[in-house]
Design an enzyme around this catalytic site. Structure first.
Site, PDB file in Angstrom:
ATOM      1  N   CYS A 121       0.763  -1.204  -0.040  1.00 20.52           N
ATOM      2  CA  CYS A 121      -0.110   0.052  -0.009  1.00 20.52           C
ATOM      3  C   CYS A 121       0.910   1.315   0.085  1.00 20.52           C
ATOM      4  O   CYS A 121       0.244   2.223  -0.306  1.00 20.52           O
ATOM      5  CB  CYS A 121      -0.906  -0.188   1.262  1.00 20.52           C
ATOM      6  SG  CYS A 121      -2.078  -1.514   0.943  1.00 20.52           S
ATOM      7  N   HIS A 256      -3.377   7.607   2.018  1.00 18.33           N
ATOM      8  CA  HIS A 256      -3.783   6.145   1.743  1.00 18.33           C
ATOM      9  C   HIS A 256      -4.933   6.148   2.474  1.00 18.33           C
ATOM     10  O   HIS A 256      -5.086   6.508   3.613  1.00 18.33           O
ATOM     11  CB  HIS A 256      -2.598   5.176   2.103  1.00 18.33           C
ATOM     12  CG  HIS A 256      -3.124   3.766   2.091  1.00 18.33           C
ATOM     13  ND1 HIS A 256      -3.604   3.311   0.863  1.00 18.33           N
ATOM     14  CD2 HIS A 256      -3.228   2.885   2.948  1.00 18.33           C
ATOM     15  CE1 HIS A 256      -3.621   2.059   1.003  1.00 18.33           C
ATOM     16  NE2 HIS A 256      -3.581   1.743   2.010  1.00 18.33           N
ATOM     17  N   ASN A 286     -10.201   0.347   0.019  1.00 19.26           N
ATOM     18  CA  ASN A 286      -8.846   0.514  -0.018  1.00 19.26           C
ATOM     19  C   ASN A 286      -8.157  -0.150  -1.353  1.00 19.26           C
ATOM     20  O   ASN A 286      -8.388  -1.305  -1.582  1.00 19.26           O
ATOM     21  CB  ASN A 286      -8.189  -0.355   1.117  1.00 19.26           C
ATOM     22  CG  ASN A 286      -6.537  -0.475   1.414  1.00 19.26           C
ATOM     23  OD1 ASN A 286      -5.816   0.197   0.405  1.00 19.26           O
ATOM     24  ND2 ASN A 286      -6.208  -0.801   2.504  1.00 19.26           N
TER      25      ASN A 286
HETATM   26  O1  UT7 Z   1      -3.533  -0.750   3.665  1.00 17.79           O
HETATM   27  C1  UT7 Z   1      -2.767  -1.225   4.555  1.00 17.79           C
HETATM   28  C2  UT7 Z   1      -2.991  -1.065   5.940  1.00 17.79           C
HETATM   29  N1  UT7 Z   1      -3.999  -1.552   6.481  1.00 17.79           N
HETATM   30  C3  UT7 Z   1      -4.902  -0.803   7.452  1.00 17.79           C
HETATM   31  O2  UT7 Z   1      -4.184   0.090   7.963  1.00 17.79           O
HETATM   32  C4  UT7 Z   1      -5.607  -1.583   8.191  1.00 17.79           C
HETATM   33  C5  UT7 Z   1      -5.782  -1.386   9.770  1.00 17.79           C
HETATM   34  N2  UT7 Z   1      -6.832  -2.089  10.139  1.00 17.79           N
HETATM   35  C6  UT7 Z   1      -8.226  -1.867  10.332  1.00 17.79           C
HETATM   36  O3  UT7 Z   1      -8.512  -0.831   9.579  1.00 17.79           O
HETATM   37  C7  UT7 Z   1      -8.951  -2.504  11.302  1.00 17.79           C
HETATM   38  O4  UT7 Z   1      -8.392  -3.117  12.327  1.00 17.79           O
HETATM   39  C8  UT7 Z   1     -10.016  -3.505  10.611  1.00 17.79           C
HETATM   40  C9  UT7 Z   1     -11.058  -2.492   9.734  1.00 17.79           C
HETATM   41  C10 UT7 Z   1      -9.405  -4.365   9.769  1.00 17.79           C
HETATM   42  C11 UT7 Z   1     -11.142  -4.362  11.679  1.00 17.79           C
HETATM   43  O5  UT7 Z   1     -11.399  -3.385  12.513  1.00 17.79           O
HETATM   44  P1  UT7 Z   1     -11.331  -3.643  14.103  1.00 17.79           P
HETATM   45  O6  UT7 Z   1     -12.056  -2.510  14.839  1.00 17.79           O
HETATM   46  O7  UT7 Z   1     -10.047  -3.728  14.570  1.00 17.79           O
HETATM   47  O8  UT7 Z   1     -12.117  -4.836  14.371  1.00 17.79           O
HETATM   48  P2  UT7 Z   1     -11.506  -6.335  15.016  1.00 17.79           P
HETATM   49  O9  UT7 Z   1     -10.688  -6.761  14.064  1.00 17.79           O
HETATM   50  O10 UT7 Z   1     -11.179  -5.857  16.520  1.00 17.79           O
HETATM   51  O11 UT7 Z   1     -12.760  -7.096  15.085  1.00 17.79           O
HETATM   52  C12 UT7 Z   1     -13.968  -6.755  15.946  1.00 17.79           C
HETATM   53  C13 UT7 Z   1     -15.212  -7.736  15.732  1.00 17.79           C
HETATM   54  C14 UT7 Z   1     -14.562  -9.023  15.868  1.00 17.79           C
HETATM   55  O12 UT7 Z   1     -15.718 -10.124  16.487  1.00 17.79           O
HETATM   56  P3  UT7 Z   1     -15.349 -10.568  18.000  1.00 17.79           P
HETATM   57  O13 UT7 Z   1     -14.003 -11.165  17.867  1.00 17.79           O
HETATM   58  O14 UT7 Z   1     -15.138  -9.258  18.716  1.00 17.79           O
HETATM   59  O15 UT7 Z   1     -16.763 -11.361  18.089  1.00 17.79           O
HETATM   60  C15 UT7 Z   1     -14.339  -9.641  14.168  1.00 17.79           C
HETATM   61  O16 UT7 Z   1     -14.538 -11.153  13.923  1.00 17.79           O
HETATM   62  O17 UT7 Z   1     -15.581  -7.560  14.332  1.00 17.79           O
HETATM   63  C16 UT7 Z   1     -15.520  -8.866  13.651  1.00 17.79           C
HETATM   64  N3  UT7 Z   1     -15.544  -8.711  12.248  1.00 17.79           N
HETATM   65  C17 UT7 Z   1     -16.423  -8.595  11.369  1.00 17.79           C
HETATM   66  N4  UT7 Z   1     -17.768  -8.478  11.932  1.00 17.79           N
HETATM   67  C18 UT7 Z   1     -18.822  -8.355  10.749  1.00 17.79           C
HETATM   68  C19 UT7 Z   1     -14.541  -8.592  11.457  1.00 17.79           C
HETATM   69  N5  UT7 Z   1     -14.638  -8.404  10.249  1.00 17.79           N
HETATM   70  C20 UT7 Z   1     -16.232  -8.285  10.258  1.00 17.79           C
HETATM   71  C21 UT7 Z   1     -16.934  -8.147   9.272  1.00 17.79           C
HETATM   72  N6  UT7 Z   1     -18.065  -7.879   9.455  1.00 17.79           N
HETATM   73  N7  UT7 Z   1     -16.430  -7.902   7.725  1.00 17.79           N
END
Ligand code: UT7
Length: 329
Positions: A121, A256, A286
């Site tokens: 990225c 980005h 993204n």
């Molecule tokens: O471009 C390269 C650089 N990339 C980045 O900078 C990305 C950085 N990271 C992020 O943007 C975020 O961490 C994400 C958007 C990827 C995830 O958001 P988050 O607030 O960190 O969520 P999480 O991974 O902590 O997940 C929270 C909950 C989990 O469920 P439990 O374990 O709390 O029950 C996930 O399983 O949300 C669940 N979850 C979803 N639920 C519905 C994860 N993906 C989804 C989904 N739909 N698509």
């Protein structure tokens, strides 16, 4: 006595910018028909509402060529003014030749040189850094810098934690050599970094050089998020410090587009009102190395960003790689 124009240092003027997006648009609701996800979750956690997904002939080379043509047209330049093509992608058409030479052929260019840059990225910032260095060194006069990605082809479409986050597209800028005194316009500086210790928090688990090809994107989202907020803040500060500038000097942030919450945090760090931060993540998602030139193309195209404006760009991606660039448009 003032120095003669020929003695003054060279600089890369950003002469034109363009983009290409696949025709097919996929909304969050459409994804929710096949995955355990919802429009609400995706919007609240990322800011994404929809993304473009490539079909048929829409490869990194095809889209990169279309974006390059748009950038050249915006610059009022022709293909004969292109000495070099530097293309950032993690989703090339072939292992080799590079996607950059594919674009060269599609544009009908038979001179100069062309190569790809792999920095996930951060690829556009890396490619911009290489291009401006070559222009400053006198190795090229006109350089196309392209970011082109078809992440839809490396996503695990059964993994809701990653597949909802990305989209396809291409963006390009045409850089032309100028002399530093021309109104201070051009790429002022680029700042690139890598730390391979973090290579396992965002990666593709295969490639043509491995048995388990072609591979899917894997990400520990929370770990990447934590790194992004810290490292991007440092990259933003570094760009300003390099010129002794305060944050009030910045007219636009073109970041980005990985997560709306990261974008907003960087905007707040610069003290910029939200309308001075270019956001495309809602309709592009993204697009990796394409996200910055696509965002720039949108904001220049609709007249928000104007000649003379100071633009700060920043990105972070797999590697980890990250960086920033300051450009006087
Ligand atoms: O471009 C390269 C650089 N990339 C980045 O900078 C990305 C950085 N990271 C992020 O943007 C975020 O961490 C994400 C958007 C990827 C995830 O958001 P988050 O607030 O960190 O969520 P999480 O991974 O902590 O997940 C929270 C909950 C989990 O469920 P439990 O374990 O709390 O029950 C996930 O399983 O949300 C669940 N979850 C979803 N639920 C519905 C994860 N993906 C989804 C989904 N739909 N698509």
């Amino acid at each position: 006595m003032s120095p003669s124009p020929t003695a003054s240092p060279r600089r890369a003027l950003l002469a034109g910018v363009g983009g290409y997006l696949p025709r097919r648009i996929v909304t969050n609701d459409e994804l929710a028909l096949k995955l355990d996800t919802s429009d609400e979750w995706i919007r609240e956690r990322t800011g994404i509402r929809a993304r473009h997904i490539a079909e048929g002939e829409e490869t990194a080379a095809f889209m990169g060529a279309r974006a390059a043509e748009a950038a050249l047209a915006a610059a009022g330049a022709g293909a004969r003014e292109v000495d070099a093509i530097i293309l950032a992608t993690s989703t090339p058409d072939h292992a080799f030749p590079s996607t950059a030479v594919e674009v060269q052929a599609l544009l009908g260019i038979t001179r100069g040189f062309a190569f790809d840059v792999a920095a996930a990225c951060s690829g556009f910032i890396y490619a911009l850094a290489v291009a401006e260095g070559m222009i400053r060194a006198g190795q090229a006069e006109g350089v196309l810098v392209i970011g082109s990605e078809v992440y839809s082809r490396i996503l695990d479409w059964s993994d809701r934690r990653t597949c909802v986050l990305f989209g396809d597209g291409a963006g390009a800028v045409f850089l032309h050599a100028t002399r530093e005194e021309t109104g201070g316009r051009g790429v002022l500086s680029t700042h690139i970094h890598a730390d391979g210790r973090h290579r396992d928090i965002l990666y593709v688990d295969g490639a043509v050089g491995r048995r388990e090809r072609p591979g899917h994107l894997r990400m520990d989202g929370q770990a990447v998020f934590r790194q992004a907020v810290t490292l991007l803040a440092a990259a933003v500060d570094e760009a300003l410090a390099a010129h002794g500038l305060g944050r009030e000097a910045v007219d636009w942030l073109v970041p980005h587009q990985a997560n709306r919450r990261i974008i907003d945090a960087m905007g707040r760090r610069l003290g910029l009102p939200p309308e001075r931060v270019v956001v495309t993540i809602d309709h592009h998602a993204n697009t990796s190395a394409a996200s910055i030139p696509l965002a720039l193309a949108e904001a220049v195209g609709d007249g928000r960003i104007r000649p003379g404006d100071l633009v700060l760009m920043e990105a972070l991606g797999g590697g980890l790689t990250w960086g920033s660039a300051l450009v006087r448009m």
